[in-house]
Design a protein around this motif. Structure first.
Motif, mmCIF file in Angstrom:
data_model
loop_
_atom_site.group_PDB
_atom_site.id
_atom_site.type_symbol
_atom_site.label_atom_id
_atom_site.label_comp_id
_atom_site.label_asym_id
_atom_site.label_seq_id
_atom_site.Cartn_x
_atom_site.Cartn_y
_atom_site.Cartn_z
ATOM 1 N N ILE B 7 0.863 -1.186 0.000
ATOM 2 C CA ILE B 7 0.000 0.000 0.000
ATOM 3 C C ILE B 7 0.897 1.233 0.000
ATOM 4 N N VAL B 8 0.689 2.099 -0.989
ATOM 5 C CA VAL B 8 1.501 3.305 -1.104
ATOM 6 C C VAL B 8 0.582 4.511 -0.959
ATOM 7 N N GLU B 9 0.730 5.249 0.141
ATOM 8 C CA GLU B 9 -0.198 6.360 0.440
ATOM 9 C C GLU B 9 0.548 7.347 1.328
ATOM 10 N N ASP B 10 0.489 8.632 0.964
ATOM 11 C CA ASP B 10 1.262 9.618 1.734
ATOM 12 C C ASP B 10 0.535 10.106 2.981
ATOM 13 N N GLU B 11 -0.758 9.846 3.051
ATOM 14 C CA GLU B 11 -1.530 10.278 4.218
ATOM 15 C C GLU B 11 -1.408 9.161 5.267
ATOM 16 N N PRO B 12 -0.591 9.376 6.339
ATOM 17 C CA PRO B 12 -0.272 8.245 7.224
ATOM 18 C C PRO B 12 -1.503 7.577 7.835
ATOM 19 N N GLN B 13 -2.516 8.385 8.166
ATOM 20 C CA GLN B 13 -3.670 7.781 8.836
ATOM 21 C C GLN B 13 -4.540 6.964 7.890
ATOM 22 N N LEU B 14 -4.613 7.436 6.655
ATOM 23 C CA LEU B 14 -5.372 6.655 5.680
ATOM 24 C C LEU B 14 -4.622 5.353 5.391
ATOM 25 N N LEU B 15 -3.291 5.482 5.330
ATOM 26 C CA LEU B 15 -2.445 4.311 5.128
ATOM 27 C C LEU B 15 -2.707 3.288 6.240
ATOM 28 N N GLN B 16 -2.755 3.818 7.450
ATOM 29 C CA GLN B 16 -3.007 2.960 8.617
ATOM 30 C C GLN B 16 -4.380 2.290 8.507
ATOM 31 N N ALA B 17 -5.382 3.086 8.130
ATOM 32 C CA ALA B 17 -6.745 2.556 8.043
ATOM 33 C C ALA B 17 -6.832 1.429 7.019
ATOM 34 N N ILE B 18 -6.236 1.667 5.837
ATOM 35 C CA ILE B 18 -6.306 0.635 4.796
ATOM 36 C C ILE B 18 -5.572 -0.624 5.254
ATOM 37 N N THR B 19 -4.431 -0.415 5.915
ATOM 38 C CA THR B 19 -3.650 -1.558 6.391
ATOM 39 C C THR B 19 -4.456 -2.396 7.394
ATOM 40 N N ILE B 20 -5.079 -1.702 8.347
ATOM 41 C CA ILE B 20 -5.881 -2.406 9.354
ATOM 42 C C ILE B 20 -6.987 -3.219 8.664
ATOM 43 N N ARG B 21 -7.666 -2.536 7.730
ATOM 44 C CA ARG B 21 -8.784 -3.144 7.035
ATOM 45 C C ARG B 21 -8.352 -4.383 6.244
ATOM 46 N N LEU B 22 -7.264 -4.249 5.481
ATOM 47 C CA LEU B 22 -6.831 -5.366 4.640
ATOM 48 C C LEU B 22 -6.261 -6.509 5.475
ATOM 49 N N THR B 23 -5.572 -6.140 6.550
ATOM 50 C CA THR B 23 -5.033 -7.171 7.427
ATOM 51 C C THR B 23 -6.191 -7.985 8.023
ATOM 52 N N ALA B 24 -7.245 -7.240 8.444
ATOM 53 C CA ALA B 24 -8.411 -7.920 9.016
ATOM 54 C C ALA B 24 -9.073 -8.827 7.982
ATOM 55 N N ALA B 25 -8.956 -8.440 6.708
ATOM 56 C CA ALA B 25 -9.576 -9.253 5.660
ATOM 57 C C ALA B 25 -8.673 -10.406 5.239
ATOM 58 N N GLY B 26 -7.521 -10.523 5.916
ATOM 59 C CA GLY B 26 -6.665 -11.687 5.671
ATOM 60 C C GLY B 26 -5.531 -11.473 4.696
ATOM 61 N N PHE B 27 -5.249 -10.227 4.353
ATOM 62 C CA PHE B 27 -4.123 -9.971 3.451
ATOM 63 C C PHE B 27 -2.881 -9.642 4.271
ATOM 64 N N SER B 28 -1.739 -9.856 3.629
ATOM 65 C CA SER B 28 -0.504 -9.492 4.303
ATOM 66 C C SER B 28 -0.005 -8.189 3.672
ATOM 67 N N CYS B 29 0.140 -7.142 4.506
ATOM 68 C CA CYS B 29 0.379 -5.804 3.965
ATOM 69 C C CYS B 29 1.765 -5.262 4.241
ATOM 70 N N GLU B 30 2.317 -4.576 3.256
ATOM 71 C CA GLU B 30 3.520 -3.774 3.417
ATOM 72 C C GLU B 30 3.120 -2.357 3.036
ATOM 73 N N THR B 31 3.855 -1.364 3.570
ATOM 74 C CA THR B 31 3.454 0.009 3.264
ATOM 75 C C THR B 31 4.631 0.855 2.792
#
Lengths: 668, 128
Positions: B7-31
Motif C-alpha cells: 500500500i503506497v499512500e502519503d496520508e499516514p492515517q489513511l495508510l493505517q486505516a487501509i492496512t488495518i482493514r486489509l489485514t483484518a480481511a486476511g491480506f498481508s500488507c507492506e506500506t
C-alpha cells in the motif's frame, strides 16, 4: 470664414503696383497692409498675424528666396503667394519648393490683379482642406496607435484570464484533494469501528456510527456538487457522449431509488413506451440528472404520494418528465428554480438535504447535451420537471463529429486519430448465433471501450457497421492512439462473452490512423485504415492450438497472430474435438501430454473422422516424450515440434505444413 | 498463503486505516509513503497487488505505476490507483495502462475489497 475679412500683407517695392494691387483686393473685401521692403514686412509679421503674404520676389533689400524662408519661420500658418515678373516661372517653381503656396505671374496690363482674389481664396480653401486632411491623417494614426495599445492590453488580459482559468482549475483539483483525502480517512476508520475490527461495538454505538457514515456520504456529495458546478462554470466538463439506451438507464436509476421511495410509502410509477432510438448522451451525466430529478421528487413528496416517470419520443429528441404529488412550487419561485443556491422548501416539514446546486447542475448538464429543461407546477398539487435529450442518429453523429474534429485539428494544427477495429469472427458469430445475439457482444465490447477510453477532449463516438467499429479520438496523436488501441484489444479479447448461452471469445483486428500524419481528409484516413485492416472477406488461415498449459497456449496464440493467422484455443482433447466440429480449421497444433484425453487419442479421433481426417496436425511435445512410433502413423503426414521451441522454428513448421497441404490441392 | 499487498499512500492515517482493514480481511500488507519508497521496498520483493495513491510527494502514483509497468519483474502486478481528484489527467493516463484500475476517494471499503479480489483473481498465477 466669410464673416471675418481676410488679412493680406503685400510685399511690393513698386509704389504704383502696390496701390493698384491693394485697391483690387480691398474692393473684394480683403484687409491689406503694404510694405516696401522685406525688412519692414518681417517686422510687421513679428507683430501681427496675416493669413496671406503676397510676395514680390524682387525686393531691393532681401533676396526673394531668403524672404520666403523667413516669412515661413515667423508665421508658419500664413500662406505665401509669390508674384513674379513675366518669364520668371523658374523662380516661382523654386519659391514653391521653399514653401510658397502658389504663384501669380504679373501681366503688363495688370490683368493678373483680377485673378488675385480668386487665387487667394482658392489658396485658403486648399490650405484648409490640406489642414483637414492632415488632421484626419493624424487622427487616423492616433486611432491606429490606440487600437494597437488596446490589442496589447487585450492580449495581456487574455493571458491573465488563461492564468486565472488554470489557477481555478488547479484550485478545484486542490480543494477536491484536500477535502476528499481526510474524508476517506474518516470513512475508513468509521468502517473499521462498525465492522468491529477494533473490538465489539454496542447497538447504540453502531447506530451512531451509522449517522456518522450517512453524514460523511452527505459531505462527499456536497463536495462533489460544488466541484461539479465549479467545473461546469470553468467549461471543464467533458461529455463522454455515445449511444445511450434510455430504458435500461431509467430502470437502473429507478431501482436504485426504490428503497428511498419505499421508506416513504411512495409509488414510483414508471411507464416507458417502446423507443425506436437511444439518445446521444453521456450515460453518467444523464444518470446524474435523472437521479437528481427523481430523487428530488421523492424527497419533496409527502408520504403515500406518487412519483410518475414518463418518456415520450419526438422526431429528434426524447422528452423525459418526472411528476410528483408534492406541495408544488409557487409561480414566483418557478423562474428561479434552476439558479444556483436556490433552496425551495417544497417539502412538508422535512429540511432540505441538498446543496442548492442539484437543479443548476442538471440544467447545465442537459444544456451541454443540446437539450432543454423546464418545470411546471401547481401549488398544493405537485410539480412536473421536463427535459429533452437529442436522439442518436449514428451516421449523423459520426459524420458531424469527424468533420468537426478534423476542422478543429486543421485550425489548431493539432492531431486527430481514429481507431478502427473489426470483429474478425463477426460473420461466423452471426451465422452461428444470429444477428441479435451477436449485437449483444458488440454492445458489450462498446461498453468496454467506453470504460477504457475516457476522452479528455470531446465526445467518444463509435460507429458500428457490419462488425466494424470506428472510434474518433480528437486531439490524440499516433502514439496515444496506438496505446489506447492496444489496451482496447487486450480488454476485449481477454473477456469471455456469452452468446446463446455459450462462452465465446471476440477476436479483434485493430488499427489506428492519425491526421495529418497519414491522411488529410476523412476519406484518406478511412482508406488507410481499410488497407491496414485487410479485407474482411479475405479468409485467413485458422489454426487450432490444443494445449492444457494456458501460458503456452497464450504464447503460441500471440506468435501466430502476429503472423496474421487466426488462432482458436482448446485446453483439452474434448474441447479440441468440439471446436473442430464447429469451425473449419486449417491446421491443428496438438500437445501430447494432456489430462483427460491425451494427444494420441485426439490424433486418432481426428484421423478416423472423414470430416477432420484431412486437417494437418503438428504434434507439439516436450523432448524425450516423443513416442511417435506408438502412434502407428504414416510417417509422411507426421509433423513434429519439440518443446521448448524457438519461435521461428514453430512458425517455419507451420508454414511448411500449410504449403504441403496446398500443393496437392492445386495439383488435383 | 495470504496475498501480499503493498500500500503506497502519503496520508499516514489513511495508510493505517487501509492496512488495518486489509489485514483484518486476511491480506498481508507492506506500506510505503510515496513512489520512491515503494520502489525501494520492491527491490527484493514483488507483491501480488499494489494499492497506490495518485498524488503523492517525492514520486507520484502515476510515475510509480509507469515505472512498474515498464519493468518485466513487476509488469504483471495489478495496481489499484486511489485518487481524490477523479478526473485528474494522470488518473486517466493511469487507467489506460494495462492491469490498472482507478478508485476514487472516499471509497467504500467493500468496493476496495471487491476490486482487489477481482484483480487478484484475474491475475494468472495469482493467489487470492
Amino acid at each position: 470664414m466669410s464673416s471675418a475679412p481676410i488679412t493680406v500683407l503685400l510685399f511690393e517695392d513698386d509704389e504704383g503696383q502696390a496701390i493698384l494691387t491693394k485697391d483690387a483686393l480691398v474692393k473684394e473685401g480683403f484687409v491689406v497692409d503694404v510694405c516696401q521692403t522685406g525688412k519692414e514686412g518681417l517686422e510687421r509679421l513679428l507683430q501681427t498675424p496675416y493669413q496671406i503674404c503676397l510676395v514680390d520676389v524682387q525686393l531691393p533689400d532681401v533676396q526673394g528666396m531668403e524672404l520666403l524662408r523667413r516669412i515661413t519661420s515667423i508665421q508658419p500658418n500664413a500662406l505665401s503667394i509669390v508674384v513674379t515678373g513675366h518669364g520668371d516661372e523658374v523662380l516661382a517653381v523654386e519659391a514653391m519648393k521653399l514653401g510658397a503656396f502658389d504663384y501669380v505671374v504679373k501681366s503688363p496690363y495688370m490683368g493678373h490683379l483680377a485673378a488675385l482674389p480668386i487665387v487667394i481664396r482658392e489658396g485658403l480653401e486648399r490650405s484648409r482642406l490640406k489642414d483637414e486632411r492632415e488632421q484626419l491623417q493624424t487622427e487616423l494614426w492616433e486611432h491606429a496607435r490606440l487600437l494597437e495599445e488596446r490589442n496589447a492590453e487585450l492580449r495581456r488580459v487574455n493571458e491573465e484570464l488563461k492564468r486565472i482559468d488554470q489557477l481555478k482549475s488547479d484550485l478545484v483539483s486542490m480543494v477536491s484533494h484536500e477535502l476528499r483525502t481526510p474524508l476517506a480517512t474518516i470513512k475508513e476508520f468509521t468502517a473499521i469501528l462498525s465492522d468491529q475490527i477494533a473490538g465489539p461495538v454496542t447497538q447504540a454505538q453502531q447506530e451512531y456510527l451509522g449517522i456518522i457514515r450517512a453524514n460523511i456520504d452527505r459531505l462527499a456529495r456536497i463536495i462533489g456538487d460544488l466541484l461539479d458546478m465549479a467545473k461546469i462554470e470553468a467549461g471543464r466538463v467533458i461529455l463522454n457522449k455515445g449511444y445511450t439506451e434510455v430504458v435500461a438507464m431509467v430502470d437502473h436509476v429507478v431501482q436504485s431509488l426504490q428503497p428511498l421511495a419505499k421508506s416513504k410509502q411512495l409509488t414510483l410509477d414508471v411507464a416507458i413506451p417502446p423507443l425506436a432510438h437511444g439518445v446521444f448522451a453521456d450515460p453518467d451525466k444523464l444518470t446524474q440528472v435523472l437521479l437528481n430529478l427523481i430523487g428530488n421528487a421523492i424527497k419533496f413528496t409527502p408520504p403515500a404520494g406518487r412519483v410518475a416517470i414518463r418518456i415520450e419520443e419526438h422526431q429528434s429528441e426524447i422528452e423525459f418528465s418526472i411528476s410528483d404529488t408534492g406541495v408544488g412550487i409557487s409561480a414566483d419561485d418557478l423562474p428561479k428554480l434552476f439558479e444556483k443556491f436556490q433552496q425551495f422548501r417544497r417539502a412538508a416539514g422535512e429540511g432540505s438535504q441538498g446543496t442548492g446546486l442539484g437543479l443548476a447542475i442538471s440544467k447545465r448538464l442537459v444544456e451541454l447535451h443540446g437539450g432543454r429543461i423546464w418545470a411546471a407546477s401547481q401549488e398544493g398539487k405537485g410539480s412536473t420537471f421536463f427535459f429533452t435529450i437529442p436522439v442518436y442518429d449514428a451516421e449523423d453523429v459520426f459524420r458531424q463529429t469527424l468533420t468537426a474534429g478534423l476542422d478543429q485539428a486543421k485550425r489548431k494544427r493539432g492531431r486527430l486519430s481514429l481507431i478502427i477495429a473489426r470483429l474478425r469472427n463477426f460473420e461466423e458469430l452471426k451465422a452461428l448465433y444470429g444477428m441479435e445475439e451477436t449485437s449483444h457482444l458488440l454492445k458489450e465490447t462498446e461498453t468496454v471501450i467506453r470504460d477504457t477510453v475516457r476522452q479528455r477532449a470531446g465526445d467518444i463516438v463509435i460507429r458500428w457497421q457490419q462488425g466494424e467499429m470506428v472510434l474518433i479520438l480528437a486531439e490524440v496523436d499516433k502514439a496515444g492512439a496506438q496505446r489506447i488501441a492496444e489496451r482496447v484489444q487486450e480488454l476485449i479479447e481477454e473477456r469471455t462473452y456469452k452468446l446463446g448461452g455459450r462462452p465465446v471469445k471476440a477476436a479483434l483486428a485493430i488499427t489506428t490512423v492519425t491526421y495529418p500524419d497519414e491522411g488529410g481528409t476523412e476519406r484518406e484516413l478511412l482508406q488507410v485504415a481499410e488497407q491496414a485492416l485487410g479485407h474482411p472477406d479475405k479468409t485467413r488461415t485458422r489454426i487450432l492450438v490444443v494445449d492444457d498449459e494456458p501460458k503456452l497456449q497464450q504464447f503460441m496464440k500471440e506468435i501466430l497472430e502476429r503472423r496474421d493467422y487466426e488462432v482458436a484455443l482448446a485446453g483439452s482433447g474434448p474441447e479440441a474435438l468440439e471446436q473442430v466440429k464447429r469451425h473449419k480449421m486449417d491446421l491443428i497444433l496438438l500437445d501430447l501430454m494432456m489430462p483427460v484425453m491425451d494427444g494420441y487419442e485426439v490424433y486418432h479421433l481426428l484421423k478416423e473422422n472423414p470430416d477432420t481426417k484431412d486437417i494437418p496436425v503438428i504434434i507439439v511435445t516436450a523432448k524425450g516424450e516423443r513416442k511417435d512410433r506408438q502412434l502407428g502413423l504414416d510417417s509422411t503426414t507426421y509433423n513434429y515440434v519439440a518443446k521448448p521451441f524457438q519461435t521461428e522454428d514453430l512458425v517455419a513448421k507451420v508454414r511448411e505444413v500449410l504449403q504441403q497441404q496446398q500443393q496437392p490441392l492445386k495439383a488435383s | 498463503m495470504a496475498s501480499r499487498i503493498l500500500i503506497v499512500e502519503d496520508e499516514p492515517q489513511l495508510l493505517q486505516a487501509i492496512t488495518i482493514r486489509l489485514t483484518a480481511a486476511g491480506f498481508s500488507c507492506e506500506t510505503a509513503s510515496n513512489g520512491r519508497e515503494a520502489l525501494q521496498k520492491l527491490e527484493g520483493w514483488v507483491p501480488d497487488l499494489i494499492i497506490a495513491d495518485l498524488l503523492m510527494p517525492v514520486m507520484d502514483g502515476y510515475t510509480l505505476v509507469k515505472q512498474l509497468k515498464s519493468e518485466a519483474r513487476t509488469a504483471a502486478v495489478p495496481i489499484i490507483v486511489l485518487t481524490a481528484v477523479p478526473d485528474h489527467a494522470l488518473a486517466h493516463r493511469a487507467e489506460e495502462l494495462k492491469g490498472t484500475c482507478v478508485l476514487r476517494k472516499p471509497f467504500e471499503t467493500q468496493e476496495l475489497l471487491a476490486t482487489l479480489r477481482a484483480m487478484l483473481a484475474a491475475t494468472p498465477g495469482g493467489t487470492s
